[in-house]
Design an enzyme around this catalytic site. Structure first.
Site, short mmCIF file in Angstrom:
data_model
loop_
_atom_site.label_atom_id
_atom_site.label_comp_id
_atom_site.label_asym_id
_atom_site.label_seq_id
_atom_site.Cartn_x
_atom_site.Cartn_y
_atom_site.Cartn_z
N GLU A 167 0.80 -1.23 0.00
CA GLU A 167 0.00 0.00 0.00
C GLU A 167 0.83 1.27 0.00
O GLU A 167 0.82 2.05 0.97
CB GLU A 167 -0.95 0.01 1.20
N GLU A 369 -5.36 -8.51 0.45
CA GLU A 369 -5.94 -8.25 1.77
C GLU A 369 -7.42 -7.97 1.59
O GLU A 369 -7.82 -7.31 0.63
CB GLU A 369 -5.35 -6.99 2.44
C1 BGP Z 1 -4.29 -2.24 5.49
C2 BGP Z 1 -2.88 -2.50 5.95
C3 BGP Z 1 -2.76 -3.45 7.08
C4 BGP Z 1 -3.92 -3.50 8.05
C5 BGP Z 1 -5.27 -3.32 7.39
C6 BGP Z 1 -6.43 -3.11 8.35
O1 BGP Z 1 -4.39 -0.95 5.01
O2 BGP Z 1 -2.08 -2.97 4.90
O3 BGP Z 1 -1.51 -3.24 7.68
O4 BGP Z 1 -3.67 -2.81 9.18
O5 BGP Z 1 -5.28 -2.27 6.47
O6 BGP Z 1 -6.47 -1.78 8.80
P1 BGP Z 1 -6.46 -1.39 10.32
O7 BGP Z 1 -5.47 -2.27 10.99
O8 BGP Z 1 -6.04 0.04 10.36
O9 BGP Z 1 -7.85 -1.58 10.83
#
Ligand code: BGP
Length: 467
Positions: A167, A369
């Site tokens: 990202e 993801e």
């Molecule tokens: C994505 C990232 C992850 C993870 C996920 C969930 O943007 O790559 O690292 O954290 O989001 O988001 P969050 O943990 O902020 O709820």
């Protein structure tokens, strides 16, 4: 009607990152990264004052976790990231204790029958490099090139699937533009400088990967990719010209920028030109075109959580004198995950797949993801103590169903990784929103406990039937 299915060679796995899981933040010569520094400087910024230090204790629990992935969840592959701050010392040389941990992890994954995907950078700049200017300084890009070269040489015979960045849109946005992450910078133009220099770093990472391949350092079927959050852009029904212009630029900065880079080795010219016309001049150097041209990848990861909804901005310039290209548009029909404040729109992944198939027909990609973080999940325990997370089953089912349809309609999507299959540390939200199919019980020494969704996922992952 019968249940939708995924192709037999479609892979199903999970994603996480080094800084959110490993823990042992200051052991064996690990340097501070920005998350450690922020935790040290102001622990009150972290939910329940839980800083970066323990992750989800993966460095202690990893062997058991790999078994859970394989046996309890039925998964075949898992992504993590190497922490730059663990692997290299301040001189850019290998820290033997750090390297040793990753060797152990990759060997354990192999023994457990899990293919490990490895990413190099996940928002975790070593702090000493940030103090030299971070991504705003081209010397840090050179330091990244050195890091990538050393990682490929050290682990090239152990890992097949590599990624340069996770990202690359997020750090510019959260750390440099919106001021949400330490040190809370709010400057659109600086964010674009960071975005540009990360693009150069990505391309250099791909280049050193190709060199390592030619030198015989990598496994024969090794591949390199980039992972980004692709948030398909939407605007109002019956949009004005100005609404459509907002879509062009937000799509251009967040999506097309990276898609063009990884497929054509260049940045979208219309976006670069509009940025310049509006006073946002990128730090382009002579020779950069040739560097970017090397940024084409073997495949792409698409992180998908939510769509982007935008409309024409109400002002042209912000307080810092930087251009504004769009305002948020709140769709009245949006279904929200209230815990995270993110819209749940499973069809977005289908729309991404169709756009990719139309505009980038040769691009192979996977969902790298996707996941649902829920606050206060412990309240959903049944009498036996198991979290009944039917909403998570429903969330994943809907997304997988749209992915199956996208594949049927011609999308070149080859796999799916769920984010945070075991609860892990969500940056400054710490353990507020839980993502896992497996709970981490913070009151019981980080003990792992399967939630209801674990058995459902095992069934889907091992049959490829979306039940
Ligand atoms: C994505 C990232 C992850 C993870 C996920 C969930 O943007 O790559 O690292 O954290 O989001 O988001 P969050 O943990 O902020 O709820």
């Amino acid at each position: 009607m019968s249940n939708p299915t995924l192709p037999q060679d479609f892979f199903l796995g999970a994603a996480f990152s080094g800084p959110q899981t490993e823990g042992r933040w200051a052991e064996d010569g690990k340097l501070e990264n920005l998350w450690d520094t922020w935790s040290i400087e102001n622990i009150d910024d972290f939910y329940n004052k839980v800083g970066s230090y323990v992750g989800n204790d993966f460095m202690t629990m990893y062997e058991g976790d790999l078994k859970l992935y394989k046996e309890t969840l039925g998964l075949d592959s898992v992504r993590t990231s190497i922490q730059w701050s663990r692997f290299l010392d301040e001189n850019g040389e290998i820290n033997p204790a750090g390297a040793e941990w990753y060797h152990r992890l990759f060997a354990a994954a192999k023994a457990a029958g899990i293919e490990m995907f490895v990413n190099l950078y996940h928002f975790d700049m070593p702090t000493y490099l940030f103090r030299r200017g971070g991504w705003e300084n081209r010397e840090v890009v050179d330091a990244y090139e050195n890091y990538a070269r050393k990682a490929f040489a050290e682990f090239g015979q152990e890992v097949r699937c590599w990624f340069t960045f996770n990202e690359p849109t997020v750090e510019p946005e959260q750390r440099y533009q919106e001021g949400n992450w330490w040190p809370f910078i709010k400057n659109f133009n600086r964010a674009r400088t960071v975005q540009y220099n990360i693009s150069i770093a990505h391309a250099k990472g791909v280049q050193v990967f190709r060199e390592a391949q030619s030198a015989g350092l990598m496994l024969p079927d090794a591949r390199i990719g980039l992972i980004n959050a692709f948030m398909p852009p939407y605007t109002k029904e019956n949009p004005s010209e100005a609404d459509l212009e907002a879509v062009r630029m937000i799509d251009g900065i967040n999506n097309r920028w990276w898609l063009d880079l990884v497929t054509k080795g260049q940045l979208p010219q219309d976006v670069v030109e509009t940025l310049a016309e509006r006073g946002c001049v990128l730090p382009i150097r002579p020779g950069d075109d040739e560097i970017l041209a090397r940024g084409t990848v073997d495949w792409l990861g698409c992180n998908y959580y939510q769509p982007t909804r935008v409309q024409a901005p109400s002002r042209d310039v912000d307080e810092a004198g930087c251009p504004v290209f769009a305002d948020k548009y709140v769709w009245p029909d949006a279904v929200m995950n209230e815990s995270r404040g993110w819209e749940v729109y499973p069809k977005g992944i289908y729309d991404f797949g169709m756009t990719a198939a139309r505009d980038y027909p040769d691009l192979e990609w996977f969902v790298s993801e996707n996941g649902m973080g829920i606050e206060g999940e412990y309240k959903n325990r049944d009498e036996a103590g198991q979290i009944q997370d039917d909403y998570r089953i429903d969330f994943v089912r809907q997304h997988l169903t749209w992915i199956a349809k996208a594949i049927e309609d011609g999308a070149h999507c080859v796999g799916y990784h769920y984010w945070g299959a075991i609860d892990n540390w969500s940056w400054n939200n710490a353990f507020k929103n839980r993502y896992g199919f497996i709970e981490v019980d913070l009151m019981e020494g980080y003990q792992r406990v399967p939630k209801k969704s674990a058995a459902w996922l095992h069934e889907v992952a091992t049959t490829h039937v979306i039940s």
